[in-house]
Design a protein around this motif. Structure first.
Motif, PDB file in Angstrom:
ATOM      1  N   TYR A   1       0.843  -0.612   0.011  1.00 43.30           N
ATOM      2  CA  TYR A   1       0.003   0.096   0.051  1.00 43.30           C
ATOM      3  C   TYR A   1       0.802   1.130  -0.348  1.00 43.30           C
ATOM      4  O   TYR A   1       1.731   1.509   0.571  1.00 43.30           O
ATOM      5  CB  TYR A   1      -0.647  -0.217   1.237  1.00 43.30           C
ATOM      6  CG  TYR A   1      -1.511   0.676   1.398  1.00 43.30           C
ATOM      7  CD1 TYR A   1      -2.704   1.773   0.134  1.00 43.30           C
ATOM      8  CD2 TYR A   1      -1.887   1.561   2.226  1.00 43.30           C
ATOM      9  CE1 TYR A   1      -3.550   2.174   0.071  1.00 43.30           C
ATOM     10  CE2 TYR A   1      -3.182   2.466   2.294  1.00 43.30           C
ATOM     11  CZ  TYR A   1      -3.883   3.031   1.299  1.00 43.30           C
ATOM     12  OH  TYR A   1      -4.694   3.964   1.927  1.00 43.30           O
ATOM     13  N   GLN A   2       0.801   2.211  -1.052  1.00 42.48           N
ATOM     14  CA  GLN A   2       1.928   3.363  -0.946  1.00 42.48           C
ATOM     15  C   GLN A   2       1.290   4.247  -1.293  1.00 42.48           C
ATOM     16  O   GLN A   2      -0.139   4.483  -1.890  1.00 42.48           O
ATOM     17  CB  GLN A   2       1.929   3.173  -2.654  1.00 42.48           C
ATOM     18  CG  GLN A   2       3.283   1.721  -2.858  1.00 42.48           C
ATOM     19  CD  GLN A   2       4.647   1.218  -2.038  1.00 42.48           C
ATOM     20  OE1 GLN A   2       4.813   0.103  -2.155  1.00 42.48           O
ATOM     21  NE2 GLN A   2       5.153   2.660  -2.490  1.00 42.48           N
ATOM     22  N   ASP A   3       2.215   5.905  -0.641  1.00 40.71           N
ATOM     23  CA  ASP A   3       1.621   7.197  -0.952  1.00 40.71           C
ATOM     24  C   ASP A   3       2.523   7.780  -2.061  1.00 40.71           C
ATOM     25  O   ASP A   3       2.027   9.033  -1.921  1.00 40.71           O
ATOM     26  CB  ASP A   3       0.995   7.195   0.491  1.00 40.71           C
ATOM     27  CG  ASP A   3       2.185   7.995   1.280  1.00 40.71           C
ATOM     28  OD1 ASP A   3       3.418   7.396   1.091  1.00 40.71           O
ATOM     29  OD2 ASP A   3       2.358   8.679   2.169  1.00 40.71           O
ATOM     30  N   GLY A   4       3.439   6.735  -2.449  1.00 38.64           N
ATOM     31  CA  GLY A   4       3.832   7.947  -3.150  1.00 38.64           C
ATOM     32  C   GLY A   4       5.451   6.986  -3.555  1.00 38.64           C
ATOM     33  O   GLY A   4       5.290   5.989  -3.551  1.00 38.64           O
ATOM     34  N   ASN A   5       6.240   7.162  -4.748  1.00 34.90           N
ATOM     35  CA  ASN A   5       7.230   6.711  -5.096  1.00 34.90           C
ATOM     36  C   ASN A   5       8.446   7.556  -5.796  1.00 34.90           C
ATOM     37  O   ASN A   5       8.081   8.290  -5.803  1.00 34.90           O
ATOM     38  CB  ASN A   5       6.674   5.524  -6.636  1.00 34.90           C
ATOM     39  CG  ASN A   5       6.370   6.394  -7.308  1.00 34.90           C
ATOM     40  OD1 ASN A   5       7.044   7.014  -8.113  1.00 34.90           O
ATOM     41  ND2 ASN A   5       5.421   5.919  -8.182  1.00 34.90           N
ATOM     42  N   ILE A   6       9.748   6.880  -5.504  1.00 36.96           N
ATOM     43  CA  ILE A   6      10.798   7.610  -5.779  1.00 36.96           C
ATOM     44  C   ILE A   6      10.547   8.259  -7.206  1.00 36.96           C
ATOM     45  O   ILE A   6      11.156   9.362  -7.086  1.00 36.96           O
ATOM     46  CB  ILE A   6      12.173   6.439  -6.040  1.00 36.96           C
ATOM     47  CG1 ILE A   6      12.424   5.901  -4.380  1.00 36.96           C
ATOM     48  CG2 ILE A   6      13.249   6.911  -6.235  1.00 36.96           C
ATOM     49  CD1 ILE A   6      12.737   7.274  -3.184  1.00 36.96           C
ATOM     50  N   ALA A   7      10.270   8.022  -8.041  1.00 39.25           N
ATOM     51  CA  ALA A   7      10.111   7.893  -9.749  1.00 39.25           C
ATOM     52  C   ALA A   7       9.189   9.524  -9.468  1.00 39.25           C
ATOM     53  O   ALA A   7      10.166  10.461  -9.891  1.00 39.25           O
ATOM     54  CB  ALA A   7       9.162   7.045 -10.411  1.00 39.25           C
ATOM     55  N   GLU A   8       8.345   9.645  -8.442  1.00 34.13           N
ATOM     56  CA  GLU A   8       7.589  11.399  -8.734  1.00 34.13           C
ATOM     57  C   GLU A   8       8.460  12.292  -8.229  1.00 34.13           C
ATOM     58  O   GLU A   8       8.719  12.695  -8.039  1.00 34.13           O
ATOM     59  CB  GLU A   8       5.965  10.791  -7.458  1.00 34.13           C
ATOM     60  CG  GLU A   8       5.156  10.324  -8.483  1.00 34.13           C
ATOM     61  CD  GLU A   8       4.555  11.011  -9.870  1.00 34.13           C
ATOM     62  OE1 GLU A   8       4.599  12.155  -9.681  1.00 34.13           O
ATOM     63  OE2 GLU A   8       4.415  10.717 -10.341  1.00 34.13           O
ATOM     64  N   ARG A   9       9.306  11.700  -6.678  1.00 35.82           N
ATOM     65  CA  ARG A   9      10.520  12.752  -6.263  1.00 35.82           C
ATOM     66  C   ARG A   9      11.868  13.261  -7.398  1.00 35.82           C
ATOM     67  O   ARG A   9      11.409  14.458  -7.068  1.00 35.82           O
ATOM     68  CB  ARG A   9      11.020  11.628  -4.987  1.00 35.82           C
ATOM     69  CG  ARG A   9      11.854  12.631  -4.192  1.00 35.82           C
ATOM     70  CD  ARG A   9      11.795  12.947  -3.628  1.00 35.82           C
ATOM     71  NE  ARG A   9      11.054  13.588  -2.574  1.00 35.82           N
ATOM     72  CZ  ARG A   9      10.817  14.751  -1.857  1.00 35.82           C
ATOM     73  NH1 ARG A   9      11.406  15.660  -1.368  1.00 35.82           N
ATOM     74  NH2 ARG A   9      10.022  13.815  -0.229  1.00 35.82           N
ATOM     75  N   GLN A  10      11.798  12.089  -7.775  1.00 35.83           N
ATOM     76  CA  GLN A  10      12.856  12.459  -9.131  1.00 35.83           C
ATOM     77  C   GLN A  10      12.222  13.629  -9.969  1.00 35.83           C
ATOM     78  O   GLN A  10      12.828  14.376 -10.135  1.00 35.83           O
ATOM     79  CB  GLN A  10      13.242  11.153  -9.880  1.00 35.83           C
ATOM     80  CG  GLN A  10      14.206  11.504 -10.768  1.00 35.83           C
ATOM     81  CD  GLN A  10      15.203  10.289 -11.528  1.00 35.83           C
ATOM     82  OE1 GLN A  10      14.039   9.369 -12.092  1.00 35.83           O
ATOM     83  NE2 GLN A  10      16.096  10.137 -11.971  1.00 35.83           N
ATOM     84  N   THR A  11      10.915  13.681 -10.132  1.00 37.07           N
ATOM     85  CA  THR A  11      10.528  14.386 -11.576  1.00 37.07           C
ATOM     86  C   THR A  11       9.882  15.411 -10.792  1.00 37.07           C
ATOM     87  O   THR A  11       9.845  16.995 -11.137  1.00 37.07           O
ATOM     88  CB  THR A  11       9.710  13.504 -12.506  1.00 37.07           C
ATOM     89  OG1 THR A  11       8.069  12.637 -11.653  1.00 37.07           O
ATOM     90  CG2 THR A  11      10.140  12.806 -13.188  1.00 37.07           C
ATOM     91  N   SER A  12       9.658  15.713  -9.786  1.00 35.60           N
ATOM     92  CA  SER A  12       9.256  17.375  -8.810  1.00 35.60           C
ATOM     93  C   SER A  12      10.031  18.124  -9.154  1.00 35.60           C
ATOM     94  O   SER A  12      11.600  17.765  -8.545  1.00 35.60           O
ATOM     95  CB  SER A  12       8.893  16.315  -7.565  1.00 35.60           C
ATOM     96  OG  SER A  12       8.429  17.695  -6.886  1.00 35.60           O
TER      97      SER A  12
END
Length: 423
Positions: A132-143
């Motif tokens: 169960y996830q509320d985020g991922n590293i890929a989103e952090r990288q592209t932010s």
């Protein structure tokens, strides 16, 4: 339909290690597992914790002039995640002993919160495993908000994304807190759409049921902002800039800031900006302050520069407060533009002020507040979220390997376990 008992794992790292601690996963871990238990589906829950000396040693090897990079060089590394998985393996074996299980029996499933570790490497194919996830590293990288110094750590990001991708592909299903995040897992980690399911999320504050849109005075120009951490990421400075623009039309308006430390008030001496500091949901006096704010504030604002989910706007809407949020990420799903609030442009104080004025001047603001309350209460509850998760687990085809003989951990659990959490 089979109904597995759930073994829960809080995966550690920045999420925390105690599944029931009020601060773990910003309070959502305890709410999630308590609801699983209320529905009589929780076997037990635990989380791996590494020693203080481990962190001292590892942080010493990650030194960097940028504090965020320094922190992420540890938490994003594969070595750290492997160590958490090893610790969780030790705890899992101890729990099997404590619960009189020489092996993990059929009829159990694992749900891990987050992806700091990989439960598949612990349990193999003996049982179904979900995350169960509320985020991922890929989103952090592209932010765009991610510091340039951190984005420059390309090898670190590549390693972290590769690890998360493997965890994702090892899961039977991935549950997400938003449709936005569901699509992110599909796009960035090349997962089949059928294996990623959005179940939304609940809130961690029991609503004050007596606060309804019918009982609120929307003529007041009190504005609420909640952002307990990351002054800039939450857009606290944007909230203040936009408020001062609104004050030109409504000099009597008041901005209530919950979360930012009171010391910031020295930088913003405006007497109509009230810094309430961090208010704990476990402190009776703080709860009274929150109750008063939810009762008297007419609108809520959340101009985040990066926000994978965002619970605070939902909690505000549950109390009949329309919300103005950045029209990005999951925020654009939780607040319906023009119905339960408004969407503002990213990093734009002028547009934020314009949307705030639109709401404050809207003669139908009370109706919008009623719609916000109905929407939030109907869509964001832990009962609804956990029921949806369990329905998908119960209907998920069990693997043929479910009855496979488990691999035993032959080492002494007493020698290996440094911390164990059970309920």
């Amino acid at each position: 339909m089979h109904q597995d008992k759930i073994i829960g794992i809080l995966t550690g790292g920045l999420m925390g290690s105690d599944p029931y601690h009020p601060s773990s996963w910003s309070g959502s871990s305890a709410s999630f597992f308590h609801e699983l238990n209320r529905q009589q589906r929780l076997a037990y829950a635990f989380g791996p914790e590494l020693s203080r000396w481990y962190y001292y040693r590892r942080f010493a090897g990650c030194l960097h002039y940028n504090k965020e990079v320094w922190k992420r060089k540890l938490y994003m590394s594969k070595a750290y995640r492997d160590d958490l998985t090893d610790k969780a393996r030790q705890l899992a074996h101890l729990h099997q002993i404590q619960h009189a299980q020489s092996a993990s029996p059929p009829g159990h499933a694992v749900v891990q919160l987050g992806a700091y570790m990989n439960a598949r490497e612990i349990y193999g194919n003996k049982m179904p495993i979900f995350s169960y996830q509320d985020g991922n590293i890929a989103e952090r990288q592209t932010s765009s908000f991610t510091p340039k110094a951190l984005r420059a750590q390309k090898t670190l990001f590549a390693e972290a994304i590769a690890y998360e991708k493997k965890v994702a592909h090892d899961m039977d299903l991935i549950f997400t807190t938003s449709e936005y995040l569901r699509q992110s897992f599909i796009d960035h980690y090349q997962l089949p759409p059928a294996r990623v399911v959005n179940i939304d999320m609940g809130t961690n504050l029991s609503p004050f049921e007596h606060i309804t849109s019918q009982q609120k005075d929307y003529r007041r120009k009190d504005i609420l902002f909640i952002g307990k951490s990351d002054f800039l990421r939450k857009g606290t400075d944007l909230a203040i800039q936009a408020f001062e623009i609104v004050q030109q039309t409504y000099p009597q308006a008041i901005l209530h800031l919950v979360g930012p430390e009171v010391k910031h008030q020295r930088r913003y001496p405006n007497p109509n900006i009230h810094f309430h500091g961090l208010l704990s949901k476990n402190n009776p006096q703080h709860i009274k302050t929150l109750e008063s704010l939810f009762q008297h504030c007419a609108i809520y604002i959340q101009p985040s520069r990066y926000e994978p989910f965002g619970i605070a706007p939902i909690e505000a809407m549950m109390h009949g407060i329309p919300a103005v949020v950045t029209g990005e990420w999951a925020l654009k799903e939780s607040v319906i533009d023009g119905v339960t609030g408004a969407h503002a442009k990213l990093n734009d104080a002028q547009d934020l002020a314009s949307k705030m004025l639109q709401l404050l001047q809207n003669p139908q603001l009370a109706q919008m507040g009623a719609q916000a309350q109905e929407w939030a209460k109907g869509h964001f509850s832990w009962e609804k979220t956990v029921s949806s998760l369990l329905a998908h687990i119960d209907n998920h085809p069990p693997k043929a390997a479910l009855h496979a003989k488990p691999v035993r951990d032959t080492k002494s659990s007493a020698q290996k376990v440094s911390h164990e959490v059970s309920r």
